[in-house]
Design a protein around this motif. Structure first.
Motif, PDB file in Angstrom:
ATOM      1  N   SER A   1       0.829  -1.211   0.000  1.00  0.00           N
ATOM      2  CA  SER A   1       0.000   0.000   0.000  1.00  0.00           C
ATOM      3  C   SER A   1       0.861   1.257   0.000  1.00  0.00           C
ATOM      4  CB  SER A   1      -0.920   0.018   1.220  1.00  0.00           C
ATOM      5  OG  SER A   1      -0.167  -0.027   2.422  1.00  0.00           O
ATOM      6  N   ALA A   2       2.068   1.190   0.602  1.00  0.00           N
ATOM      7  CA  ALA A   2       2.950   2.362   0.620  1.00  0.00           C
ATOM      8  C   ALA A   2       3.474   2.666  -0.773  1.00  0.00           C
ATOM      9  CB  ALA A   2       4.112   2.127   1.588  1.00  0.00           C
ATOM     10  N   SER A   3       3.778   1.625  -1.531  1.00  0.00           N
ATOM     11  CA  SER A   3       4.219   1.826  -2.917  1.00  0.00           C
ATOM     12  C   SER A   3       3.098   2.426  -3.750  1.00  0.00           C
ATOM     13  CB  SER A   3       4.677   0.493  -3.520  1.00  0.00           C
ATOM     14  OG  SER A   3       5.104   0.658  -4.848  1.00  0.00           O
ATOM     15  N   TYR A   4       1.888   1.909  -3.551  1.00  0.00           N
ATOM     16  CA  TYR A   4       0.726   2.418  -4.279  1.00  0.00           C
ATOM     17  C   TYR A   4       0.445   3.873  -3.916  1.00  0.00           C
ATOM     18  CZ  TYR A   4      -4.251   3.069  -5.313  1.00  0.00           C
ATOM     19  OH  TYR A   4      -5.456   3.555  -5.747  1.00  0.00           O
ATOM     20  N   ALA A   5       0.518   4.205  -2.620  1.00  0.00           N
ATOM     21  CA  ALA A   5       0.228   5.573  -2.185  1.00  0.00           C
ATOM     22  C   ALA A   5       1.212   6.568  -2.784  1.00  0.00           C
ATOM     23  CB  ALA A   5       0.261   5.653  -0.654  1.00  0.00           C
ATOM     24  N   ARG A   6       2.486   6.171  -2.875  1.00  0.00           N
ATOM     25  CA  ARG A   6       3.464   7.089  -3.454  1.00  0.00           C
ATOM     26  C   ARG A   6       3.217   7.283  -4.941  1.00  0.00           C
ATOM     27  NH1 ARG A   6       9.746   6.452  -2.184  1.00  0.00           N
ATOM     28  NH2 ARG A   6       8.873   6.857  -0.107  1.00  0.00           N
ATOM     29  N   ALA A   7       2.865   6.221  -5.637  1.00  0.00           N
ATOM     30  CA  ALA A   7       2.581   6.350  -7.064  1.00  0.00           C
ATOM     31  C   ALA A   7       1.385   7.266  -7.293  1.00  0.00           C
ATOM     32  CB  ALA A   7       2.327   4.970  -7.675  1.00  0.00           C
ATOM     33  N   VAL A   8       0.361   7.130  -6.451  1.00  0.00           N
ATOM     34  CA  VAL A   8      -0.820   8.001  -6.576  1.00  0.00           C
ATOM     35  C   VAL A   8      -0.431   9.453  -6.334  1.00  0.00           C
ATOM     36  CG1 VAL A   8      -3.032   8.591  -5.506  1.00  0.00           C
ATOM     37  CG2 VAL A   8      -2.477   6.198  -5.985  1.00  0.00           C
ATOM     38  N   ARG A   9       0.388   9.701  -5.323  1.00  0.00           N
ATOM     39  CA  ARG A   9       0.784  11.079  -5.012  1.00  0.00           C
ATOM     40  C   ARG A   9       1.643  11.655  -6.134  1.00  0.00           C
ATOM     41  NH1 ARG A   9       4.459  12.673  -1.177  1.00  0.00           N
ATOM     42  NH2 ARG A   9       4.432  10.637  -0.183  1.00  0.00           N
ATOM     43  N   ALA A  10       2.516  10.836  -6.699  1.00  0.00           N
ATOM     44  CA  ALA A  10       3.351  11.318  -7.805  1.00  0.00           C
ATOM     45  C   ALA A  10       2.488  11.703  -9.000  1.00  0.00           C
ATOM     46  CB  ALA A  10       4.353  10.234  -8.196  1.00  0.00           C
ATOM     47  N   ARG A  11       1.483  10.883  -9.287  1.00  0.00           N
ATOM     48  CA  ARG A  11       0.604  11.206 -10.409  1.00  0.00           C
ATOM     49  C   ARG A  11      -0.158  12.492 -10.155  1.00  0.00           C
ATOM     50  NH1 ARG A  11      -4.421   7.414 -11.691  1.00  0.00           N
ATOM     51  NH2 ARG A  11      -4.950   8.343  -9.680  1.00  0.00           N
ATOM     52  N   SER A  12      -0.506  12.781  -8.887  1.00  0.00           N
ATOM     53  CA  SER A  12      -1.221  14.017  -8.574  1.00  0.00           C
ATOM     54  C   SER A  12      -0.329  15.240  -8.733  1.00  0.00           C
ATOM     55  CB  SER A  12      -1.773  13.958  -7.145  1.00  0.00           C
ATOM     56  OG  SER A  12      -0.732  14.095  -6.192  1.00  0.00           O
ATOM     57  N   LEU A  13       0.995  15.057  -8.645  1.00  0.00           N
ATOM     58  CA  LEU A  13       1.927  16.173  -8.823  1.00  0.00           C
ATOM     59  C   LEU A  13       2.109  16.547 -10.277  1.00  0.00           C
ATOM     60  CD1 LEU A  13       4.865  15.465  -6.326  1.00  0.00           C
ATOM     61  CD2 LEU A  13       3.130  17.259  -6.187  1.00  0.00           C
ATOM     62  N   SER A  14       2.268  15.509 -11.120  1.00  0.00           N
ATOM     63  CA  SER A  14       2.553  15.786 -12.524  1.00  0.00           C
ATOM     64  C   SER A  14       2.240  14.560 -13.361  1.00  0.00           C
ATOM     65  CB  SER A  14       4.030  16.155 -12.707  1.00  0.00           C
ATOM     66  OG  SER A  14       4.370  16.212 -14.080  1.00  0.00           O
ATOM     67  N   SER A  15       1.722  14.789 -14.549  1.00  0.00           N
ATOM     68  CA  SER A  15       1.447  13.682 -15.473  1.00  0.00           C
ATOM     69  C   SER A  15       2.716  13.198 -16.152  1.00  0.00           C
ATOM     70  CB  SER A  15       0.435  14.135 -16.534  1.00  0.00           C
ATOM     71  OG  SER A  15       0.964  15.236 -17.276  1.00  0.00           O
ATOM     72  N   ASP A  16       3.836  13.902 -15.939  1.00  0.00           N
ATOM     73  CA  ASP A  16       5.092  13.530 -16.599  1.00  0.00           C
ATOM     74  C   ASP A  16       5.945  12.580 -15.763  1.00  0.00           C
ATOM     75  OD1 ASP A  16       4.496  15.170 -18.764  1.00  0.00           O
ATOM     76  OD2 ASP A  16       5.367  16.929 -17.779  1.00  0.00           O
ATOM     77  N   ILE A  17       5.579  12.334 -14.516  1.00  0.00           N
ATOM     78  CA  ILE A  17       6.383  11.469 -13.657  1.00  0.00           C
ATOM     79  C   ILE A  17       6.160  10.004 -14.044  1.00  0.00           C
ATOM     80  CG2 ILE A  17       6.726  10.639 -11.291  1.00  0.00           C
ATOM     81  CD1 ILE A  17       6.106  13.399 -10.290  1.00  0.00           C
ATOM     82  N   ARG A  18       7.257   9.269 -14.254  1.00  0.00           N
ATOM     83  CA  ARG A  18       7.187   7.831 -14.509  1.00  0.00           C
ATOM     84  C   ARG A  18       7.788   7.048 -13.349  1.00  0.00           C
ATOM     85  NH1 ARG A  18       9.758   5.292 -17.897  1.00  0.00           N
ATOM     86  NH2 ARG A  18       8.190   3.741 -18.411  1.00  0.00           N
ATOM     87  N   ASP A  19       9.014   7.408 -12.968  1.00  0.00           N
ATOM     88  CA  ASP A  19       9.707   6.714 -11.895  1.00  0.00           C
ATOM     89  C   ASP A  19       9.701   7.603 -10.654  1.00  0.00           C
ATOM     90  OD1 ASP A  19      11.323   5.273 -10.228  1.00  0.00           O
ATOM     91  OD2 ASP A  19      13.054   5.205 -11.565  1.00  0.00           O
ATOM     92  N   THR A  20       8.980   7.188  -9.626  1.00  0.00           N
ATOM     93  CA  THR A  20       8.889   8.015  -8.424  1.00  0.00           C
ATOM     94  C   THR A  20      10.242   8.186  -7.739  1.00  0.00           C
ATOM     95  OG1 THR A  20       8.306   6.058  -7.109  1.00  0.00           O
ATOM     96  CG2 THR A  20       6.484   7.376  -7.998  1.00  0.00           C
ATOM     97  N   GLU A  21      11.170   7.272  -7.976  1.00  0.00           N
ATOM     98  CA  GLU A  21      12.486   7.383  -7.356  1.00  0.00           C
ATOM     99  C   GLU A  21      13.264   8.580  -7.894  1.00  0.00           C
ATOM    100  OE1 GLU A  21      13.650   4.656  -4.791  1.00  0.00           O
ATOM    101  OE2 GLU A  21      11.560   5.328  -4.907  1.00  0.00           O
TER     102      GLU A  21
END
Length: 396
Positions: free
Chosen positions: A262-282
């Motif tokens: 769930s932590a991996s999923y939550a970070r991916a969701v937050r990254a998508r909310s920041l920008s549509s250009d993010i692919r790798d959250t790292e």
């Protein structure tokens, strides 16, 4: 079994022949079972003990029903239903349809040999013997077809149930269920837990095509809000996973222990909310850290950069840019000047202004606060308001 019944109607068996065949029935059934044990490896152990007795009774029943059919006293329906259930049971016992078909072939050969040994001495004419052979093998073919249908239906049913269990497990993982709940859910789904899971967000329409190229242990959900799907990839090689998703509109979260997917999923969701250009959250950890609490970030900027608010907007903006470059380049004047495209003396002048505004600029705590304030992206949701006296809030 309509064509088998039609063949049976063409066969003439007198009472003497039928009696002789019934007398050979028990021995023939035993010979069929023994031949299947000897010649079809998957049944070597399955037909021993209590199970063997059950199968022997079933074979005798099938052969008895066949003789009823051959003598014109049965319709074939019960035998077809039994064969269908046999096919379903083979799936539950873990045997393939190939094994069952092999057993049918062996059984047909041995059964015919035993039945012929009873029919020929009883005086069955040669023409009727030929019809009897045709009926025997047509009957076995019909039973095989019924078993194959039962086998296929049971596989489909179990496949749907398995898919539901896997989906339930994925939902439990995203809901951050307790380890005990997750272990029970994984066992129901017959899913071997990996060391880690990596969440991948995609448009729902791309989720299933992407899933087919990944590890077969990947969990998939296609009906999340906003027409989004998620893949939970086990023990992923990150660089390889990113290459596999090159042509996909994907956001890849971090690898996390499988019970913390769930932590991996939550970070991916937050990254998508920041920008549509993010692919790798790292690759975007600073932005993600600074966007974790939008209100806190706004408050931090307001407090840390308060001395700049008393200045004209253009002056405040220039000094904020200079402060950012000075912090980034650790006070190396030549590098700060190059980054700002100004003369080093300009940097020196601006820094003297900043030191007047921030007397404790050398304090580690002040440096940390200012670095956070000017070093990130003002998050979406709540952006600090701009007025004629506020410095710029634009992205760095």
């Amino acid at each position: 079994m309509s064509h088998v019944i039609r063949r049976a109607s063409e066969l003439v068996l007198d009472e003497t022949t039928v009696t002789a065949l019934r007398a050979a029935l028990r021995t023939t059934a035993d010979e069929v079972v023994e031949a299947i044990i000897d010649e079809v490896p998957p049944y070597a152990n399955a037909l021993s003990g209590r199970m063997g007795d059950t199968i022997r009774r079933s074979v005798r029943t099938a052969l008895g029903h066949y003789l009823d059919l051959a003598s014109g006293h049965a319709t074939g329906g019960d035998a077809g239903a039994a064969a269908y259930e046999l096919g379903r049971g083979e799936v539950r016992d873990g045997r393939s349809m190939d094994a069952l078909l092999s057993a049918y072939r062996v059984g047909a050969r041995v059964a015919w040999r035993g039945l012929a040994a009873g029919a020929v001495p009883a005086g069955l004419p040669a023409a009727e013997v030929a019809k009897f052979a045709e009926l025997t093998f047509a009957y076995i073919d019909e039973l095989s077809a019924a078993s194959a249908a039962g086998h296929a239906d049971e596989l489909a049913s179990q496949g749907r149930a398995h898919e539901r269990h896997l989906e339930h497990l994925a939902r439990d993982l995203l809901a951050d269920a307790s380890p005990d709940v997750l272990l029970a859910s994984a066992q129901r789904a017959r899913w071997q837990p990996p060391v880690s899971l990596t969440a991948v967000l995609l448009p729902a329409a791309e989720t299933r095509p992407a899933y087919r190229a990944l590890d077969p242990g990947t969990l998939v959900l296609e009906d999340l809000p906003d027409a989004t799907g998620v893949l939970l990839v086990p023990d992923a090689d990150r660089s390889h996973l990113l290459r596999q998703l090159t042509d996909r509109t994907a956001v890849v979260g971090p690898a996390r222990p499988w019970t913390r997917a769930s932590a991996s999923y939550a970070r991916a969701v937050r990254a998508r909310s920041l920008s549509s250009d993010i692919r790798d959250t790292e690759d975007h950890l600073p932005e993600l850290v600074l966007s974790a609490d939008a209100d806190a970030f706004a408050d931090l900027r307001a407090r840390a950069l308060a001395p700049l608010r008393a200045l004209p907007v253009a002056t405040g903006r220039r000094l904020e840019e200079t402060l950012r470059a000075w912090l980034l380049h650790q006070g190396r004047r030549e590098e700060v000047a190059a980054a700002l495209f100004v003369h080093p003396q300009t940097v020196r002048y601006r820094m003297s202004q900043l030191r007047e505004l921030f007397p404790d600029l050398a304090s580690p705590h002040r440096v940390l606060e200012l670095t956070l304030a000017v070093g990130g992206v003002a998050p979406r949701g709540r952006r600090p308001g701009k007025d004629v006296n506020s410095p710029s809030n634009e992205a760095v």
